[in-house]
Design a protein around this motif. Structure first.
Motif, short mmCIF file in Angstrom:
data_model
loop_
_atom_site.label_atom_id
_atom_site.label_comp_id
_atom_site.label_asym_id
_atom_site.label_seq_id
_atom_site.Cartn_x
_atom_site.Cartn_y
_atom_site.Cartn_z
N LEU A 272 63.16 8.72 56.02
CA LEU A 272 62.86 7.49 56.75
C LEU A 272 62.99 7.71 58.25
O LEU A 272 63.73 8.58 58.69
CB LEU A 272 63.83 6.38 56.32
N ALA A 273 62.29 6.90 59.02
CA ALA A 273 62.42 6.96 60.47
C ALA A 273 63.84 6.56 60.85
O ALA A 273 64.45 5.72 60.21
CB ALA A 273 61.41 6.02 61.13
N GLY A 274 64.36 7.19 61.89
CA GLY A 274 65.70 6.84 62.34
C GLY A 274 66.39 7.98 63.05
O GLY A 274 65.78 8.99 63.39
N ASP A 275 67.69 7.80 63.27
CA ASP A 275 68.50 8.80 63.96
C ASP A 275 68.95 9.88 62.98
O ASP A 275 69.31 9.59 61.84
CB ASP A 275 69.74 8.15 64.57
N TYR A 276 68.97 11.11 63.47
CA TYR A 276 69.41 12.24 62.66
C TYR A 276 70.31 13.13 63.50
O TYR A 276 70.23 13.13 64.73
CB TYR A 276 68.22 13.06 62.14
N LEU A 277 71.18 13.90 62.81
CA LEU A 277 72.07 14.85 63.45
C LEU A 277 71.80 16.21 62.84
O LEU A 277 71.86 16.36 61.61
CB LEU A 277 73.53 14.45 63.22
N CYS A 278 71.47 17.18 63.66
CA CYS A 278 71.22 18.53 63.16
C CYS A 278 72.53 19.15 62.68
O CYS A 278 73.50 19.19 63.45
CB CYS A 278 70.60 19.41 64.25
N PRO A 279 72.59 19.61 61.43
CA PRO A 279 73.83 20.20 60.93
C PRO A 279 74.14 21.55 61.58
O PRO A 279 75.29 21.98 61.57
CB PRO A 279 73.57 20.36 59.44
N LYS B 230 71.84 15.13 68.44
CA LYS B 230 71.29 13.90 67.87
C LYS B 230 69.84 13.76 68.31
O LYS B 230 69.51 14.07 69.46
CB LYS B 230 72.06 12.67 68.35
N PHE B 231 68.98 13.29 67.40
CA PHE B 231 67.58 13.05 67.75
C PHE B 231 67.04 11.94 66.87
O PHE B 231 67.64 11.56 65.86
CB PHE B 231 66.74 14.32 67.64
N PHE B 232 65.90 11.40 67.25
CA PHE B 232 65.26 10.30 66.55
C PHE B 232 63.94 10.79 65.97
O PHE B 232 63.21 11.52 66.64
CB PHE B 232 64.99 9.13 67.51
N VAL B 233 63.62 10.40 64.75
CA VAL B 233 62.34 10.71 64.12
C VAL B 233 61.64 9.39 63.85
O VAL B 233 62.20 8.51 63.20
CB VAL B 233 62.52 11.49 62.79
N ASN B 234 60.39 9.22 64.39
CA ASN B 234 59.66 7.98 64.15
C ASN B 234 58.88 8.06 62.84
O ASN B 234 58.93 9.07 62.15
CB ASN B 234 58.76 7.61 65.34
N LYS B 235 58.15 7.01 62.49
CA LYS B 235 57.44 6.94 61.20
C LYS B 235 56.43 8.05 61.02
O LYS B 235 56.16 8.48 59.91
CB LYS B 235 56.73 5.59 61.07
N LYS B 236 55.82 8.51 62.11
CA LYS B 236 54.82 9.58 62.02
C LYS B 236 55.44 10.98 62.04
O LYS B 236 54.75 11.96 61.90
CB LYS B 236 53.81 9.47 63.17
N GLY B 237 56.74 11.06 62.24
CA GLY B 237 57.42 12.35 62.26
C GLY B 237 57.60 12.95 63.63
O GLY B 237 57.99 14.10 63.75
N TRP B 238 57.33 12.18 64.68
CA TRP B 238 57.54 12.68 66.03
C TRP B 238 59.03 12.66 66.34
O TRP B 238 59.73 11.71 66.03
CB TRP B 238 56.79 11.83 67.06
N VAL B 239 59.51 13.70 66.98
CA VAL B 239 60.92 13.85 67.29
C VAL B 239 61.17 13.55 68.76
O VAL B 239 60.46 14.02 69.63
CB VAL B 239 61.39 15.29 66.97
N SER B 240 62.21 12.73 69.02
CA SER B 240 62.63 12.42 70.38
C SER B 240 64.11 12.75 70.50
O SER B 240 64.91 12.38 69.64
CB SER B 240 62.44 10.94 70.71
N THR B 241 64.47 13.46 71.57
CA THR B 241 65.88 13.78 71.78
C THR B 241 66.52 12.72 72.66
O THR B 241 65.84 11.99 73.38
CB THR B 241 66.04 15.16 72.44
#
Length: 159
Positions: free
Chosen positions: A131-138, A143-154
């Motif tokens: 799902l779109a939302g905030d993620y944390l790279c293990p 921390k970064f955000f992934v939108n519905k289309k899969g674009w990544v924003s830091t």
């Protein structure tokens, strides 16, 4: 998506090849477009062709695109498929720009199944997401955000 034009001159050898590869490696932490101007290049050595192969391979791995123009020398047969080449700068730029008009995000690899994947913008670790939302790279803990289309924003860190 970032785009860079590299104007090369002289003999494309190990020295220029390694410098260019390191710069592209640094810039491909996020998907980018690279246009290589070979109009001032007089010769490409065997090691130079190897660096071009590595550059193309790195761009494929990271979702970046690379093309060149103005190469006025004969390309050896085994190197013919390495790099997409054009006679003029405008044709090269037009080709690269046409590569980003797509529903598939530039930083998302074509998945083998229905699973969605993106690369961490910091360490390029391949990560799964639903799902779109905030993620944390293990791996690197960014921390970064992934939108519905899969674009990544830091997220920028405030010092």
């Amino acid at each position: 998506m970032k785009s860079l034009l590299f104007r090369l001159a002289g003999t494309f050898s190990a020295e220029i090849g390694s410098e260019l590869y390191l710069k592209l490696k640094e810039e491909t932490l996020s998907p980018s477009l690279f246009c290589l101007d070979f109009s001032q290049v007089e010769e490409v050595t065997e090691v130079g062709w190897e660096f071009i192969r590595k550059i193309v391979e790195r761009c494929r791995e990271t979702g970046s695109k690379v093309a060149g123009f103005g190469l006025g020398i004969t390309v050896p047969d085994e190197n013919f498929q390495l790099l997409t080449l054009f006679p003029t700068e405008s044709e090269c730029i037009h080709y690269l720009e046409s590569q980003i008009i797509s529903e598939t995000p530039a930083n998302e690899l074509t998945p083998k199944s229905e699973e969605k994947t993106v690369h961490c913008p910091e360490c390029q670790t391949l990560l799964r997401w639903k799902l779109a939302g905030d993620y944390l790279c293990p791996n690197c803990k960014i921390k970064f955000f992934v939108n519905k289309k899969g674009w990544v924003s830091t997220y920028e860190r405030l010092v």
